[in-house]
Write an enzyme that holds these catalytic residues in place. Sequence first.
Site, PDB file in Angstrom:
ATOM      1  N   GLU A   1     -16.190 -30.486   7.253  1.00 31.09           N
ATOM      2  CA  GLU A   1     -14.946 -31.323   7.974  1.00 31.09           C
ATOM      3  C   GLU A   1     -14.588 -31.080   9.254  1.00 31.09           C
ATOM      4  O   GLU A   1     -14.120 -29.734   9.531  1.00 31.09           O
ATOM      5  CB  GLU A   1     -13.731 -31.086   6.917  1.00 31.09           C
ATOM      6  CG  GLU A   1     -14.138 -31.352   5.362  1.00 31.09           C
ATOM      7  CD  GLU A   1     -14.372 -32.843   5.077  1.00 31.09           C
ATOM      8  OE1 GLU A   1     -14.021 -33.750   5.913  1.00 31.09           O
ATOM      9  OE2 GLU A   1     -14.666 -33.278   4.062  1.00 31.09           O
TER      10      GLU A   1
ATOM     11  N   CYS B   1      -6.391 -33.450  11.503  1.00 39.26           N
ATOM     12  CA  CYS B   1      -7.813 -34.205  11.740  1.00 39.26           C
ATOM     13  C   CYS B   1      -7.732 -35.627  11.622  1.00 39.26           C
ATOM     14  O   CYS B   1      -8.598 -36.449  12.114  1.00 39.26           O
ATOM     15  CB  CYS B   1      -8.737 -33.403  10.784  1.00 39.26           C
ATOM     16  SG  CYS B   1      -8.166 -33.618   9.030  1.00 39.26           S
TER      17      CYS B   1
HETATM   18  P1  NAP Z   1     -12.160 -23.229  14.437  1.00 39.81           P
HETATM   19  O1  NAP Z   1     -11.911 -22.414  15.392  1.00 39.81           O
HETATM   20  O2  NAP Z   1     -13.631 -23.869  14.171  1.00 39.81           O
HETATM   21  O3  NAP Z   1     -11.999 -22.391  13.082  1.00 39.81           O
HETATM   22  C1  NAP Z   1     -11.759 -22.890  11.954  1.00 39.81           C
HETATM   23  C2  NAP Z   1     -12.159 -21.651  10.891  1.00 39.81           C
HETATM   24  O4  NAP Z   1     -13.427 -21.203  11.135  1.00 39.81           O
HETATM   25  C3  NAP Z   1     -11.303 -20.374  11.023  1.00 39.81           C
HETATM   26  O5  NAP Z   1     -10.893 -19.987   9.764  1.00 39.81           O
HETATM   27  C4  NAP Z   1     -12.139 -19.679  11.828  1.00 39.81           C
HETATM   28  O6  NAP Z   1     -11.749 -18.165  11.549  1.00 39.81           O
HETATM   29  C5  NAP Z   1     -13.329 -19.842  11.195  1.00 39.81           C
HETATM   30  N1  NAP Z   1     -14.512 -19.183  12.291  1.00 39.81           N
HETATM   31  C6  NAP Z   1     -14.559 -18.918  13.275  1.00 39.81           C
HETATM   32  N2  NAP Z   1     -15.655 -18.767  14.012  1.00 39.81           N
HETATM   33  C7  NAP Z   1     -16.456 -18.718  12.931  1.00 39.81           C
HETATM   34  C8  NAP Z   1     -17.762 -18.489  12.466  1.00 39.81           C
HETATM   35  N3  NAP Z   1     -18.600 -18.182  13.680  1.00 39.81           N
HETATM   36  N4  NAP Z   1     -18.191 -18.632  11.424  1.00 39.81           N
HETATM   37  C9  NAP Z   1     -17.591 -18.909  10.393  1.00 39.81           C
HETATM   38  N5  NAP Z   1     -16.343 -19.191  10.400  1.00 39.81           N
HETATM   39  C10 NAP Z   1     -15.823 -19.035  11.662  1.00 39.81           C
HETATM   40  O7  NAP Z   1     -11.212 -24.529  14.244  1.00 39.81           O
HETATM   41  P2  NAP Z   1      -9.530 -24.528  14.321  1.00 39.81           P
HETATM   42  O8  NAP Z   1      -9.169 -24.373  15.830  1.00 39.81           O
HETATM   43  O9  NAP Z   1      -8.982 -23.654  13.263  1.00 39.81           O
HETATM   44  O10 NAP Z   1      -9.351 -25.742  13.958  1.00 39.81           O
HETATM   45  C11 NAP Z   1      -9.298 -26.997  14.833  1.00 39.81           C
HETATM   46  C12 NAP Z   1     -10.427 -27.968  14.500  1.00 39.81           C
HETATM   47  O11 NAP Z   1     -10.530 -28.440  13.259  1.00 39.81           O
HETATM   48  C13 NAP Z   1     -10.028 -29.467  15.007  1.00 39.81           C
HETATM   49  O12 NAP Z   1     -11.288 -29.676  15.893  1.00 39.81           O
HETATM   50  C14 NAP Z   1      -9.884 -30.548  13.967  1.00 39.81           C
HETATM   51  O13 NAP Z   1     -10.486 -31.750  14.238  1.00 39.81           O
HETATM   52  C15 NAP Z   1     -10.815 -29.510  12.964  1.00 39.81           C
HETATM   53  N6  NAP Z   1     -10.139 -30.025  11.588  1.00 39.81           N
HETATM   54  C16 NAP Z   1     -10.796 -30.792  10.820  1.00 39.81           C
HETATM   55  C17 NAP Z   1     -10.198 -31.306   9.721  1.00 39.81           C
HETATM   56  C18 NAP Z   1     -11.097 -31.996   8.563  1.00 39.81           C
HETATM   57  O14 NAP Z   1     -10.497 -32.160   7.607  1.00 39.81           O
HETATM   58  N7  NAP Z   1     -11.933 -32.732   8.981  1.00 39.81           N
HETATM   59  C19 NAP Z   1      -9.028 -30.744   9.184  1.00 39.81           C
HETATM   60  C20 NAP Z   1      -8.339 -29.782  10.024  1.00 39.81           C
HETATM   61  C21 NAP Z   1      -8.786 -29.402  11.322  1.00 39.81           C
HETATM   62  P3  NAP Z   1     -10.668 -17.427  12.562  1.00 39.81           P
HETATM   63  O15 NAP Z   1      -9.353 -18.305  12.533  1.00 39.81           O
HETATM   64  O16 NAP Z   1     -10.567 -16.095  11.863  1.00 39.81           O
HETATM   65  O17 NAP Z   1     -11.378 -17.387  14.024  1.00 39.81           O
END
Ligand code: NAP
Length: 519
Positions: A256, A295
């Site tokens: 997602e 999102c």
């Molecule tokens: P993110 O930086 O991609 O982080 C999301 C999760 O992934 C966090 O738990 C993070 O852990 C973890 N993570 C980081 N690096 C990783 C890796 N190499 N392998 C596996 N997991 C890893 O995203 P975010 O900044 O939290 O969220 C913002 C984005 O999420 C926006 O672009 C938004 O559109 C999207 N979003 C989408 C939805 C949907 O339902 N489609 C809902 C909400 C948000 P750490 O925090 O420990 O780094």
Amino acid sequence: MNVLRSYVGGAWVVGQGELETLVNPATEEPLAQAGSGGIDRSAALEFARAKGGAALRALTFAERGALLKGVCDQIQAHREELIDLAVANGGNTRSDAKFDIDGATFTLSTYAEIGKGLGNLKVLADGEGVTLGRMARFHGQHILTPRHGVAIHINAFNFPAWGMAEKAATALLAGMPVLSKPATSSAIVSHRIMELLVEKAVLPEGALSLLVGGVGDLLDHVGAQDVIAFTGSGATGEKIRSRTSVIARSVRVNVEADSLNAAILGPDGEAGSEIYDYFMKDVLRDMTQKAGQKCTAIRRVLVPAAVADRLRDDLSDRLKAVVVGNPAHESVRMGPLATKQQQEDVTDGIAALARDGRLVHGSAQVEAVGVPDGKGFFVGPVLIEVEPGAAAPTVHSREVFGPVATVVPYDGSASAAAEIVGRGQGGLVSSVYSEDAAFAGELTLGLAPFHGRVFLGSAKIAEQSPGPGTVLPTLVHGGPGRAGGGEELGGLRGLSFYMQRTALEGSRPVIDRIVKPPS
Ligand code: NAP
């Protein structure tokens, strides 16, 4: 300072080594520390598979539904405490925090009811059976059974309660144990929920584990029966999908990710009409709720060119009235972004979007109420507009995850609106505001292939509907392309990700005995 722990292998474990400090994003006051160094992820997964998986598969759907009801009751009983934590750690206003916490309980209770409705079953029939031979006795039937691995849930920072609960509800009801990893920066709410569940022993041992801190080498230990459901940025989704362990073991992955959700006002949306007001109200809520960190938030506001200037001015007037600041203050309507990094990304994003057109309201700088000088990760609500017919490549390709939207004038035809929205390359939800059924119908068919959900706004549903930004457990959440290509929730549909579909081919009485509930 409070150090958040992980709950793995049936015990609380403190991470070793470097810890990350979690702060209040409005004041930058440190709240807790977290880290996952030294945690044996392989053992954590093995424990969940062996203990949690076996315990859940021994239960019927009704019994698993009852477990979800227990989880829901715990969150409900501590609602006020969790709201306070979300206000402090998430920069949420009380209303934003309720959206997260109540969204969690609503989803859990919906899935608890689905479990109750499925009753005494442990196997799901997938569709109707078919006669395969000349005689009815030679029969075919698809069934769904729980996979024997762990459901690894990696969540984004914006919904620490709902994100954890909506994924866990479907997996646990399907019969799969869960290892949930919240985003580190806002993990306090998820951590507290886990504490509540452990204190009351709501779930069987191993059914739910929590990894707080970096993901580390977790994904190197995935097995062929495990699944990964990820919510976050497209870039991280790509990294997860392309891991050798994931590819080599054909691990199911649900992503997602980003989305450039559009709201389209129909040609009947004259200024001052009921549908015009309804449209503007939903755009305004989506821009400011959770400071636009949803999102599903509306990013592109498509308006017939004839009313675009008026809508821009009306929206700007409304945005002027939004009080930004420390959400602990009564008067504040919009809080900060979750982290310094988000603030930087959104500030850069505003500048990039503005190069496609012009900034008509707000800026990245904002005077925040109730905050020590220079503190907090604030960005004001920002409205940008582009010229009719502009290519606006950044507007249609860059998700700015904050209180930012762009007005895009169009010619009022369904075909033009569908073409413009399609430039976003796939989204979670887009919404059509029109009482003209022919326009809404034509546009829906243009939008549907590019979206997981299409919201049809009409004055007739305005009072009952929470708007396009709210994900409902009975409807699918996810979307193709940029949105990650995933699909969650959707009532019973959500369970199939966690279950194996198998075609049975044989004698009808034997198959019926497998599929029908024991009396
Ligand atoms: P993110 O930086 O991609 O982080 C999301 C999760 O992934 C966090 O738990 C993070 O852990 C973890 N993570 C980081 N690096 C990783 C890796 N190499 N392998 C596996 N997991 C890893 O995203 P975010 O900044 O939290 O969220 C913002 C984005 O999420 C926006 O672009 C938004 O559109 C999207 N979003 C989408 C939805 C949907 O339902 N489609 C809902 C909400 C948000 P750490 O925090 O420990 O780094």
